[in-house]
Design a protein around this motif. Structure first.
Motif, PDB file in Angstrom:
ATOM      1  N   ARG A 143       6.108 -11.756   5.389  1.00  0.00           N
ATOM      2  CA  ARG A 143       6.990 -12.522   4.503  1.00  0.00           C
ATOM      3  C   ARG A 143       6.237 -13.068   3.295  1.00  0.00           C
ATOM      4  NH1 ARG A 143       8.868 -14.292   9.785  1.00  0.00           N
ATOM      5  NH2 ARG A 143      10.816 -13.199  10.249  1.00  0.00           N
ATOM      6  N   SER A 144       4.978 -13.435   3.480  1.00  0.00           N
ATOM      7  CA  SER A 144       4.203 -13.909   2.338  1.00  0.00           C
ATOM      8  C   SER A 144       3.966 -12.783   1.336  1.00  0.00           C
ATOM      9  CB  SER A 144       2.869 -14.499   2.796  1.00  0.00           C
ATOM     10  OG  SER A 144       1.988 -13.491   3.271  1.00  0.00           O
ATOM     11  N   LEU A 145       3.752 -11.573   1.834  1.00  0.00           N
ATOM     12  CA  LEU A 145       3.552 -10.438   0.932  1.00  0.00           C
ATOM     13  C   LEU A 145       4.859 -10.044   0.246  1.00  0.00           C
ATOM     14  CD1 LEU A 145       1.112  -8.241   3.055  1.00  0.00           C
ATOM     15  CD2 LEU A 145       0.576  -9.639   1.050  1.00  0.00           C
ATOM     16  N   GLU A 146       5.981 -10.213   0.923  1.00  0.00           N
ATOM     17  CA  GLU A 146       7.271  -9.949   0.280  1.00  0.00           C
ATOM     18  C   GLU A 146       7.454 -10.794  -0.981  1.00  0.00           C
ATOM     19  OE1 GLU A 146      10.730  -8.533   3.282  1.00  0.00           O
ATOM     20  OE2 GLU A 146      10.074 -10.609   3.551  1.00  0.00           O
ATOM     21  N   ASN A 147       6.875 -11.970  -0.956  1.00  0.00           N
ATOM     22  CA  ASN A 147       7.018 -12.900  -2.089  1.00  0.00           C
ATOM     23  C   ASN A 147       5.870 -12.823  -3.080  1.00  0.00           C
ATOM     24  OD1 ASN A 147       9.465 -14.038  -1.096  1.00  0.00           O
ATOM     25  ND2 ASN A 147       8.269 -15.238   0.385  1.00  0.00           N
ATOM     26  N   SER A 148       4.941 -11.908  -2.877  1.00  0.00           N
ATOM     27  CA  SER A 148       3.773 -11.820  -3.754  1.00  0.00           C
ATOM     28  C   SER A 148       4.082 -10.970  -4.983  1.00  0.00           C
ATOM     29  CB  SER A 148       2.600 -11.192  -2.997  1.00  0.00           C
ATOM     30  OG  SER A 148       1.551 -10.884  -3.888  1.00  0.00           O
ATOM     31  N   PRO A 149       3.726 -11.449  -6.167  1.00  0.00           N
ATOM     32  CA  PRO A 149       3.914 -10.625  -7.370  1.00  0.00           C
ATOM     33  C   PRO A 149       2.986  -9.415  -7.400  1.00  0.00           C
ATOM     34  CG  PRO A 149       2.675 -12.616  -7.880  1.00  0.00           C
ATOM     35  CD  PRO A 149       3.141 -12.769  -6.474  1.00  0.00           C
ATOM     36  N   ASN A 150       1.988  -9.378  -6.516  1.00  0.00           N
ATOM     37  CA  ASN A 150       1.061  -8.245  -6.479  1.00  0.00           C
ATOM     38  C   ASN A 150       1.496  -7.136  -5.527  1.00  0.00           C
ATOM     39  OD1 ASN A 150      -0.781  -9.195  -8.358  1.00  0.00           O
ATOM     40  ND2 ASN A 150      -1.917 -10.383  -6.834  1.00  0.00           N
ATOM     41  N   VAL A 151       2.681  -7.276  -4.925  1.00  0.00           N
ATOM     42  CA  VAL A 151       3.157  -6.291  -3.959  1.00  0.00           C
ATOM     43  C   VAL A 151       4.467  -5.688  -4.452  1.00  0.00           C
ATOM     44  CG1 VAL A 151       3.949  -5.930  -1.596  1.00  0.00           C
ATOM     45  CG2 VAL A 151       2.018  -7.451  -2.055  1.00  0.00           C
ATOM     46  N   ALA A 152       4.460  -4.352  -4.590  1.00  0.00           N
ATOM     47  CA  ALA A 152       5.658  -3.646  -5.030  1.00  0.00           C
ATOM     48  C   ALA A 152       6.523  -3.209  -3.863  1.00  0.00           C
ATOM     49  CB  ALA A 152       5.271  -2.429  -5.864  1.00  0.00           C
ATOM     50  N   SER A 153       5.898  -2.824  -2.744  1.00  0.00           N
ATOM     51  CA  SER A 153       6.638  -2.376  -1.570  1.00  0.00           C
ATOM     52  C   SER A 153       5.798  -2.624  -0.339  1.00  0.00           C
ATOM     53  CB  SER A 153       6.995  -0.891  -1.676  1.00  0.00           C
ATOM     54  OG  SER A 153       5.832  -0.096  -1.591  1.00  0.00           O
ATOM     55  N   LEU A 154       6.475  -2.688   0.814  1.00  0.00           N
ATOM     56  CA  LEU A 154       5.800  -2.925   2.085  1.00  0.00           C
ATOM     57  C   LEU A 154       6.243  -1.887   3.107  1.00  0.00           C
ATOM     58  CD1 LEU A 154       5.979  -6.809   2.527  1.00  0.00           C
ATOM     59  CD2 LEU A 154       3.899  -5.431   2.454  1.00  0.00           C
ATOM     60  N   THR A 155       5.271  -1.384   3.871  1.00  0.00           N
ATOM     61  CA  THR A 155       5.540  -0.471   4.974  1.00  0.00           C
ATOM     62  C   THR A 155       4.896  -1.020   6.236  1.00  0.00           C
ATOM     63  OG1 THR A 155       5.629   1.463   3.516  1.00  0.00           O
ATOM     64  CG2 THR A 155       5.189   1.883   5.853  1.00  0.00           C
ATOM     65  N   ARG A 156       5.653  -1.027   7.333  1.00  0.00           N
ATOM     66  CA  ARG A 156       5.120  -1.449   8.627  1.00  0.00           C
ATOM     67  C   ARG A 156       4.287  -0.317   9.223  1.00  0.00           C
ATOM     68  NH1 ARG A 156       9.944  -1.829  12.046  1.00  0.00           N
ATOM     69  NH2 ARG A 156      10.946  -0.513  10.482  1.00  0.00           N
ATOM     70  N   MET A 157       3.146  -0.659   9.800  1.00  0.00           N
ATOM     71  CA  MET A 157       2.231   0.382  10.269  1.00  0.00           C
ATOM     72  C   MET A 157       1.496  -0.066  11.518  1.00  0.00           C
ATOM     73  SD  MET A 157      -1.102   1.784   8.208  1.00  0.00           S
ATOM     74  CE  MET A 157      -1.968   3.270   8.681  1.00  0.00           C
ATOM     75  N   THR A 158       1.279   0.881  12.429  1.00  0.00           N
ATOM     76  CA  THR A 158       0.358   0.664  13.537  1.00  0.00           C
ATOM     77  C   THR A 158      -0.281   1.993  13.893  1.00  0.00           C
ATOM     78  OG1 THR A 158       0.092  -0.501  15.648  1.00  0.00           O
ATOM     79  CG2 THR A 158       1.928   1.054  15.495  1.00  0.00           C
ATOM     80  N   HIS A 159      -1.178   1.983  14.884  1.00  0.00           N
ATOM     81  CA  HIS A 159      -1.893   3.196  15.272  1.00  0.00           C
ATOM     82  C   HIS A 159      -1.992   3.242  16.789  1.00  0.00           C
ATOM     83  CE1 HIS A 159      -4.359   6.661  14.275  1.00  0.00           C
ATOM     84  NE2 HIS A 159      -5.270   6.279  15.156  1.00  0.00           N
TER      85      HIS A 159
END
Length: 357
Positions: A143-159
């Motif tokens: 949620r903090s990255l959703e509000n960051s001006p430095n983030v254009a898109s978010l993808t959930r990831m695991t391995h």
């Protein structure tokens, strides 16, 4: 010229990528070309996939810049993100996607003044316990990255740690953690490495990350229906450069590891551990001589190894020898050397790579 060489079949590479896509037709796929495309040549492999691939994945910025300099314009994901904050300028300049997996990277991003926001893949540690954020902190970070001006898109990831061992139950556990932690967040999801693509359709998500399967080797230690449809991309070949007839009870090679149990005809082949062939390969490790199966005898040395020609009277000086590829799967060879096909490919050194398309 020394006869040791590797032939890289680019049409087989494309077949394997397209096969990955057919297993998950609703998903996109990043072709993993880190570590010089697992020893196959990153630039040539990326060029061969240019018209097919939705994007590429590499370990670090050096590998990404090599592709950009070769004219690869598709998305490139940095699987380990950045190591130094100074890389961010290059990441923006070359339009690279990034994985964020630790708090230091979060701090770097928060303090950065970027010319353009980044496409971020946020990694969840769902149970492998190598890198990634713990489940209890992941939603707040998202949620903090959703509000960051430095983030254009978010993808959930695991391995996945044991997708190649479906009987263990570990993948089901990791899947449950991933869904419980991230489903409410929305956004695309990426979970599957090669064994995930091949054996876990419920985990395919929005982005696949095929790696070893692209190069035609199975990640499994058992027969697996989908893996059997992969085509080997690398053929590692050489030739017999000497033939000897040895009597019973004679040692062969360094350390006298192998002692003949009968009159033995041996072939000396231009291939050794300096080429990447595993030094610890056991006696009996399969090789193809003139298309016929036989075995390694004696310890592998730096530039040469020896094979048993006793039952192959037609083989002689100049007869071709195949160490893996069509007719001999690299995974079988790896098992005789107590390793995996990944390491065989990545350790390839000195031999010339010849590309066939």
């Amino acid at each position: 010229m020394r006869p040791a060489h590797a032939v890289i079949d680019l049409s087989a590479l494309r077949h394997n990528y397209q096969f990955a896509k057919t297993l998950a037709p609703a998903a996109r796929a990043l072709a993993v070309v880190k570590a010089n495309a697992y020893g196959h040549g990153a630039v040539r492999c990326a060029e061969a996939l240019r018209e097919l691939a939705d994007g590429f994945a590499v370990a670090c910025i050096e590998e990404a810049l090599e592709l950009r300099q070769a004219g690869i314009s598709q998305p490139i994901l940095l699987l380990e993100g950045w190591f130094e904050v100074t890389e961010l300028e290059l990441i923006v300049e070359h339009d690279l996607w990034v994985v964020i997996h630790h708090h230091g990277q979060l701090a770097d991003l928060a303090e950065a003044r970027l010319a353009r926001p980044l496409n971020v893949w946020l990694k969840l540690d769902s149970g492998m316990h190598r890198v990634g954020f713990a489940p209890d902190e992941y939603p707040a970070i998202w949620r903090s990255l959703e509000n960051s001006p430095n983030v254009a898109s978010l993808t959930r990831m695991t391995h996945f740690s044991r997708a190649d061992e479906p009987e263990t139950g570990r993948t089901e556990e990791q899947l449950a953690v991933f869904h419980r932690t991230t489903d409410a967040l929305g956004g695309p999801a990426s979970l599957c490495n090669s064994p995930g693509v091949l054996a876990w359709p419920a985990a395919h998500g929005d982005w696949l990350r095929p790696g070893i399967m692209l190069y035609g080797a199975t990640p499994f230690e058992f027969e697996q229906t989908h893996a059997e449809r992969l085509l080997p991309v690398m053929q590692l070949d050489s030739k017999i450069i000497a033939v000897r007839q040895i009597e019973t009870g004679e040692p062969i090679g360094y350390g006298s590891r192998f002692v003949t149990q009968r009159p033995t005809r041996i072939g000396v082949v231009a291939m050794g551990y300096a080429d990447g062939y595993p030094r610890h390969a056991r006696d009996g490790t399969p090789v193809l001589v003139g298309g016929q199966r036989t075995g390694l005898i004696g310890r592998v040395s730096m530039d040469m190894l020896t094979v048993d020609l006793t039952d192959l009277p037609q083989a002689g000086l100049g007869t071709p020898v195949r160490f893996w590829g069509n007719g001999l799967n690299a995974s079988e060879v790896a098992a005789h050397a107590s390793t995996i096909a990944y390491q065989l490919f990545c350790n390839l050194n000195r031999v010339q790579r010849l590309y066939r398309d």
